[in-house]
Design an enzyme around this catalytic site. Structure first.
Site, PDB file in Angstrom:
ATOM      1  CG  ASN A  11      -1.731   1.227   1.403  1.00 38.16           C
ATOM      2  OD1 ASN A  11      -1.817   2.042   0.477  1.00 38.16           O
ATOM      3  ND2 ASN A  11      -2.345   1.394   2.565  1.00 38.16           N
ATOM      4  CE  LYS A  13      -0.140   3.291   4.658  1.00 36.17           C
ATOM      5  NZ  LYS A  13      -0.082   3.403   6.119  1.00 36.17           N
ATOM      6  CG  HIS A  97      -5.836   2.015   5.039  1.00 37.01           C
ATOM      7  ND1 HIS A  97      -5.402   3.006   5.892  1.00 37.01           N
ATOM      8  CD2 HIS A  97      -4.833   1.114   4.959  1.00 37.01           C
ATOM      9  CE1 HIS A  97      -4.179   2.700   6.309  1.00 37.01           C
ATOM     10  NE2 HIS A  97      -3.809   1.559   5.760  1.00 37.01           N
ATOM     11  CD  GLU A  99      -2.904   5.623   6.548  1.00 35.14           C
ATOM     12  OE1 GLU A  99      -2.854   5.637   5.307  1.00 35.14           O
ATOM     13  OE2 GLU A  99      -2.022   5.067   7.255  1.00 35.14           O
ATOM     14  CD  GLU A 169      -3.738  -2.471   7.252  1.00 35.45           C
ATOM     15  OE1 GLU A 169      -2.621  -2.691   6.803  1.00 35.45           O
ATOM     16  OE2 GLU A 169      -4.379  -1.430   7.001  1.00 35.45           O
ATOM     17  N   GLY A 175       2.277   2.293  10.723  1.00 38.37           N
ATOM     18  CA  GLY A 175       3.233   3.385  10.575  1.00 38.37           C
ATOM     19  C   GLY A 175       3.927   3.770  11.870  1.00 38.37           C
ATOM     20  CB  SER A 215       4.938  -1.794  12.060  1.00 33.96           C
ATOM     21  OG  SER A 215       4.557  -0.445  12.247  1.00 33.96           O
TER      22      SER A 215
HETATM   23  P1  PGA Z   1       2.699   0.238   7.665  1.00 37.34           P
HETATM   24  O1  PGA Z   1       1.260   0.464   6.992  1.00 37.34           O
HETATM   25  O2  PGA Z   1       3.247  -1.065   7.110  1.00 37.34           O
HETATM   26  O3  PGA Z   1       3.520   1.423   7.241  1.00 37.34           O
HETATM   27  O4  PGA Z   1       2.485   0.167   9.129  1.00 37.34           O
HETATM   28  C1  PGA Z   1       0.361  -0.600   6.809  1.00 37.34           C
HETATM   29  C2  PGA Z   1      -0.914  -0.080   6.179  1.00 37.34           C
HETATM   30  O5  PGA Z   1      -1.338   1.036   6.484  1.00 37.34           O
HETATM   31  O6  PGA Z   1      -1.537  -0.761   5.347  1.00 37.34           O
END
Ligand code: PGA
Length: 252
Positions: A11, A13, A97, A99, A169, A175, A215
């Site tokens: 992803n 983003k 997601h 976000e 998640e 993140g 992460s």
């Molecule tokens: P990350 O993000 O691996 O940077 O923690 C995962 C995601 O948001 O899908």
């Protein structure tokens, strides 16, 4: 040996301009050997068509969008429809997601509507669920994730449900560098698979791929992917680094 499809989805983003995106995909393709894992690149919209062109001879690598609109077309300035995505070779759409839930008012009901449209066009949704830290600390993570899964997905017929990929998640792990332990991931993946089993049946539940996200890095991927109900990962930060992303794919 799990029969379920193993998946590593990146992803990106809102990262990489057009040239950087082409470089990233090219570099991943150069480093990636033959793999049994289904690799999915979730790029920003502007990369999709050109990236599809780079992937034509790679059966095991597919393209995902990071969102879509639930309507097929119309006066929705700035939005992208599922038929548009399909017309440039997209096969998966990441939906719900955290976000999008946090910054763009996405809720389970709007995810449900988008899931329907995605499936109606023969694409597959990767539906994200997961709890905030406060919810976990209150011991309510299982109930919250259950309600997300139920509202977003349990309106589907069994035939539709078979096409769905679920991504667990935990918001506190995205993140942050704070990964869920393999035990925490396994526990929630098992809860999710049990919900699917109760709503549909064992066969269907056993066939659904449930990805862990939050992460995932080269050093922790193998242990996470080794859990019986973890079928792969949704990778944010590490999907922007070709060596890390390929190493995560190879950690199965
Ligand atoms: P990350 O993000 O691996 O940077 O923690 C995962 C995601 O948001 O899908």
């Amino acid at each position: 040996m799990k029969l379920r499809q193993k998946i590593v989805a990146g992803n990106w983003k809102m990262n990489k301009d057009f040239t950087e995106g082409i470089e990233l995909t090219t570099s991943i393709l150069e480093k990636l050997d033959d793999t049994q894992v289904l690799v999915i690149l979730g790029t920003p919209y502007i990369h999709l068509q050109a990236t599809a062109g780079l992937l034509t001879s790679y059966e095991q690598i597919k393209l995902a969008a990071q969102n879509c609109h639930a309507e097929e077309k119309g006066a929705f300035t700035g939005e992208i429809s599922v038929p548009m995505l399909q017309s440039v070779g997209v096969e998966f759409v990441i939906l719900g997601h955290s976000e999008r839930r946090k910054y763009f008012s996405e809720i389970d009901e709007s995810v449900a509507a988008k899931v329907k449209t995605v499936l109606a066009h023969g694409l597959k949704p990767i539906v994200c669920v997961g709890e905030e830290l406060a919810v976990r600390e209150a011991g309510e993570h299982e109930a919250l994730v259950a309600s997300q899964v139920e509202t977003a997905l349990f309106h589907l017929s069994p035939e539709q449900m078979e096409q769905v990929v679920i991504a667990y998640e935990p918001v506190w792990a995205i993140g942050t560098g704070k990964t869920a332990t393999p035990e925490q991931a396994q526990e929630m993946h098992h809860v999710i698979r049990s919900l699917v089993k109760d709503q549909y049946d064992t066969n269907l539940a056993d066939g659904i791929s449930i990805l862990y996200g939050g992460s995932v890095k080269p050093h922790n991927a193998a242990e996470l992917f080794n859990q019986p109900d973890v079928d792969g990962g949704l990778i944010g930060g590490a999907s922007l680094k070709p060596d890390d992303f390929v190493s995560i794919i190879q950690s199965f």
